[in-house]
Motif scaffolding. Structure first.
Motif, PDB file in Angstrom:
ATOM      1  N   ARG A   1       0.890  -1.391   0.072  1.00 31.76           N
ATOM      2  CA  ARG A   1      -0.018   0.080   0.074  1.00 31.76           C
ATOM      3  C   ARG A   1       0.823   1.175  -0.109  1.00 31.76           C
ATOM      4  O   ARG A   1       0.576   2.118  -0.709  1.00 31.76           O
ATOM      5  CB  ARG A   1      -1.015  -0.019   1.074  1.00 31.76           C
ATOM      6  N   GLN A   2       1.943   1.205   0.808  1.00 32.63           N
ATOM      7  CA  GLN A   2       2.823   2.434   0.743  1.00 32.63           C
ATOM      8  C   GLN A   2       3.624   2.661  -0.407  1.00 32.63           C
ATOM      9  O   GLN A   2       3.411   3.693  -0.953  1.00 32.63           O
ATOM     10  CB  GLN A   2       3.586   2.058   2.083  1.00 32.63           C
ATOM     11  N   ILE A   3       4.102   1.556  -1.096  1.00 36.08           N
ATOM     12  CA  ILE A   3       4.695   1.667  -2.469  1.00 36.08           C
ATOM     13  C   ILE A   3       3.839   2.189  -3.377  1.00 36.08           C
ATOM     14  O   ILE A   3       3.963   3.007  -4.165  1.00 36.08           O
ATOM     15  CB  ILE A   3       5.466   0.542  -2.790  1.00 36.08           C
ATOM     16  N   SER A   4       2.645   1.802  -3.415  1.00 31.45           N
ATOM     17  CA  SER A   4       1.472   2.074  -4.615  1.00 31.45           C
ATOM     18  C   SER A   4       1.245   3.394  -4.399  1.00 31.45           C
ATOM     19  O   SER A   4       1.172   4.326  -5.213  1.00 31.45           O
ATOM     20  CB  SER A   4       0.251   1.374  -4.330  1.00 31.45           C
ATOM     21  N   SER A   5       1.044   3.849  -3.039  1.00 31.50           N
ATOM     22  CA  SER A   5       0.645   5.295  -2.726  1.00 31.50           C
ATOM     23  C   SER A   5       1.850   6.378  -3.155  1.00 31.50           C
ATOM     24  O   SER A   5       1.560   7.348  -3.772  1.00 31.50           O
ATOM     25  CB  SER A   5       0.436   5.535  -1.398  1.00 31.50           C
ATOM     26  N   ILE A   6       3.077   6.027  -2.887  1.00 29.97           N
ATOM     27  CA  ILE A   6       4.154   6.836  -3.267  1.00 29.97           C
ATOM     28  C   ILE A   6       4.225   6.781  -4.879  1.00 29.97           C
ATOM     29  O   ILE A   6       4.444   7.875  -5.259  1.00 29.97           O
ATOM     30  CB  ILE A   6       5.305   6.439  -2.498  1.00 29.97           C
ATOM     31  N   TRP A   7       4.115   5.825  -5.358  1.00 30.53           N
ATOM     32  CA  TRP A   7       4.037   5.695  -6.795  1.00 30.53           C
ATOM     33  C   TRP A   7       3.230   6.568  -7.526  1.00 30.53           C
ATOM     34  O   TRP A   7       3.255   7.289  -8.383  1.00 30.53           O
ATOM     35  CB  TRP A   7       3.697   4.189  -7.270  1.00 30.53           C
ATOM     36  N   GLN A   8       1.910   6.578  -7.059  1.00 33.66           N
ATOM     37  CA  GLN A   8       0.836   7.533  -7.445  1.00 33.66           C
ATOM     38  C   GLN A   8       1.018   9.043  -7.168  1.00 33.66           C
ATOM     39  O   GLN A   8       0.899   9.754  -7.991  1.00 33.66           O
ATOM     40  CB  GLN A   8      -0.606   6.967  -6.937  1.00 33.66           C
ATOM     41  N   GLU A   9       1.596   9.375  -6.155  1.00 31.90           N
ATOM     42  CA  GLU A   9       1.787  10.807  -5.704  1.00 31.90           C
ATOM     43  C   GLU A   9       3.090  11.282  -6.168  1.00 31.90           C
ATOM     44  O   GLU A   9       3.325  12.564  -6.051  1.00 31.90           O
ATOM     45  CB  GLU A   9       1.486  10.620  -4.021  1.00 31.90           C
ATOM     46  N   ARG A  10       4.172  10.481  -6.308  1.00 29.83           N
ATOM     47  CA  ARG A  10       5.457  10.813  -6.511  1.00 29.83           C
ATOM     48  C   ARG A  10       6.390  10.040  -7.649  1.00 29.83           C
ATOM     49  O   ARG A  10       7.341   9.997  -7.405  1.00 29.83           O
ATOM     50  CB  ARG A  10       6.228  10.964  -5.281  1.00 29.83           C
ATOM     51  N   LYS A  11       5.576   9.534  -8.647  1.00 29.35           N
ATOM     52  CA  LYS A  11       5.989   8.996  -9.547  1.00 29.35           C
ATOM     53  C   LYS A  11       7.232   9.462 -10.273  1.00 29.35           C
ATOM     54  O   LYS A  11       8.274   8.610 -10.405  1.00 29.35           O
ATOM     55  CB  LYS A  11       5.006   8.563 -10.800  1.00 29.35           C
ATOM     56  N   ASN A  12       7.057  10.744 -10.436  1.00 29.93           N
ATOM     57  CA  ASN A  12       8.459  11.389 -11.104  1.00 29.93           C
ATOM     58  C   ASN A  12       9.622  11.544 -10.208  1.00 29.93           C
ATOM     59  O   ASN A  12      10.838  11.149 -10.699  1.00 29.93           O
ATOM     60  CB  ASN A  12       8.004  13.022 -11.688  1.00 29.93           C
ATOM     61  N   ASP A  13       9.490  11.414  -9.002  1.00 34.17           N
ATOM     62  CA  ASP A  13      10.689  11.676  -7.827  1.00 34.17           C
ATOM     63  C   ASP A  13      11.134  10.118  -8.009  1.00 34.17           C
ATOM     64  O   ASP A  13      12.465   9.893  -8.010  1.00 34.17           O
ATOM     65  CB  ASP A  13      10.005  11.851  -6.576  1.00 34.17           C
ATOM     66  N   ILE A  14      10.345   9.167  -8.119  1.00 35.05           N
ATOM     67  CA  ILE A  14      10.769   7.647  -7.537  1.00 35.05           C
ATOM     68  C   ILE A  14      11.484   7.390  -9.188  1.00 35.05           C
ATOM     69  O   ILE A  14      12.510   6.971  -9.284  1.00 35.05           O
ATOM     70  CB  ILE A  14       9.637   6.686  -7.914  1.00 35.05           C
ATOM     71  N   THR A  15      11.042   7.669 -10.318  1.00 36.00           N
ATOM     72  CA  THR A  15      11.681   7.478 -11.585  1.00 36.00           C
ATOM     73  C   THR A  15      13.016   8.062 -11.564  1.00 36.00           C
ATOM     74  O   THR A  15      13.786   7.709 -12.163  1.00 36.00           O
ATOM     75  CB  THR A  15      10.604   7.985 -12.931  1.00 36.00           C
ATOM     76  N   ALA A  16      13.027   9.377 -11.395  1.00 33.54           N
ATOM     77  CA  ALA A  16      14.388  10.065 -11.326  1.00 33.54           C
ATOM     78  C   ALA A  16      15.171   9.620 -10.418  1.00 33.54           C
ATOM     79  O   ALA A  16      16.490   9.293 -10.792  1.00 33.54           O
ATOM     80  CB  ALA A  16      14.106  11.615 -10.834  1.00 33.54           C
ATOM     81  N   SER A  17      14.955   8.989  -9.154  1.00 30.90           N
ATOM     82  CA  SER A  17      16.081   8.474  -8.185  1.00 30.90           C
ATOM     83  C   SER A  17      16.402   7.191  -8.748  1.00 30.90           C
ATOM     84  O   SER A  17      17.457   6.601  -8.495  1.00 30.90           O
ATOM     85  CB  SER A  17      14.922   8.195  -6.762  1.00 30.90           C
TER      86      SER A  17
END
Length: 174
Positions: free
Chosen positions: A140-156
């Motif tokens: 649930r946490q990873i899904s939520s973060i993916w929805q809210e901060r996808k660009n940050d995750i992709t850049a990281s």
């Protein structure tokens, strides 16, 4: 009750998961294309047929309807036999060891649709314990973060990928 794509595989390990309620894909272009098309993160679970903790996590998590449903809705789930693809296992094990300080199997890694890792670990328990979230809480946490901060995750993930140098994943299947 359930039969997924792994029923078409030859690997004893993948066949062990052929009746999980998880919508498993084998490592390959079908899964990668789905992740890209639906812009979903990939949940990659790597193990082997005689791995004790792989069987424990299957029984505790991958055989659970609620886990299977959540994974299907929010991730593209790939199951990989480390004995069939040691090259892929080595890449993601290196990532997990580098980011957590330890490794082992089952190796569970979350990837961007272009196969770049952004979070990983080994065994995740079915309930919160010893300061660790339950597997479903983690999903649930990873899904939520993916929805809210996808660009940050992709850049990281891109930065992490660059730091690994020439380490890359072959997309084909042997």
């Amino acid at each position: 009750m359930h039969t997924n794509r792994l029923a078409r595989e030859k690997s004893p390990y993948l066949l062990q998961h052929a009746h999980n309620p998880v919508d498993w894909f084998a490592w390959g272009e079908e899964a990668f294309a789905k992740a890209r098309t639906e812009n979903k993160p990939i949940f990659l679970s790597i193990g082997y047929s005689t791995c004790h903790w792989c069987h424990v996590m299957e029984r505790e998590s991958f055989e659970q309807e609620n886990i299977g449903s959540f994974l299907k809705e929010h991730f593209v789930s790939i199951k990989l036999d480390r004995e069939e693809r040691p090259d892929v296992d080595k890449i993601y094990m290196t990532f997990v060891q580098s980011t957590t300080g330890s490794g082992g199997w089952p190796l569970n890694v979350f990837l961007t649709p272009d196969l770049k890792p952004f979070f990983g670990g080994t065994y995740f328990p079915p309930d919160a314990r010893h300061g660790r979230p339950s597997f479903l809480q983690l999903l649930r946490q990873i899904s939520s973060i993916w929805q809210e901060r996808k660009n940050d995750i992709t850049a990281s993930a891109e930065e992490i990928h660059s730091a690994f140098g020439d380490c890359h994943v072959r997309l084909d299947r042997k």
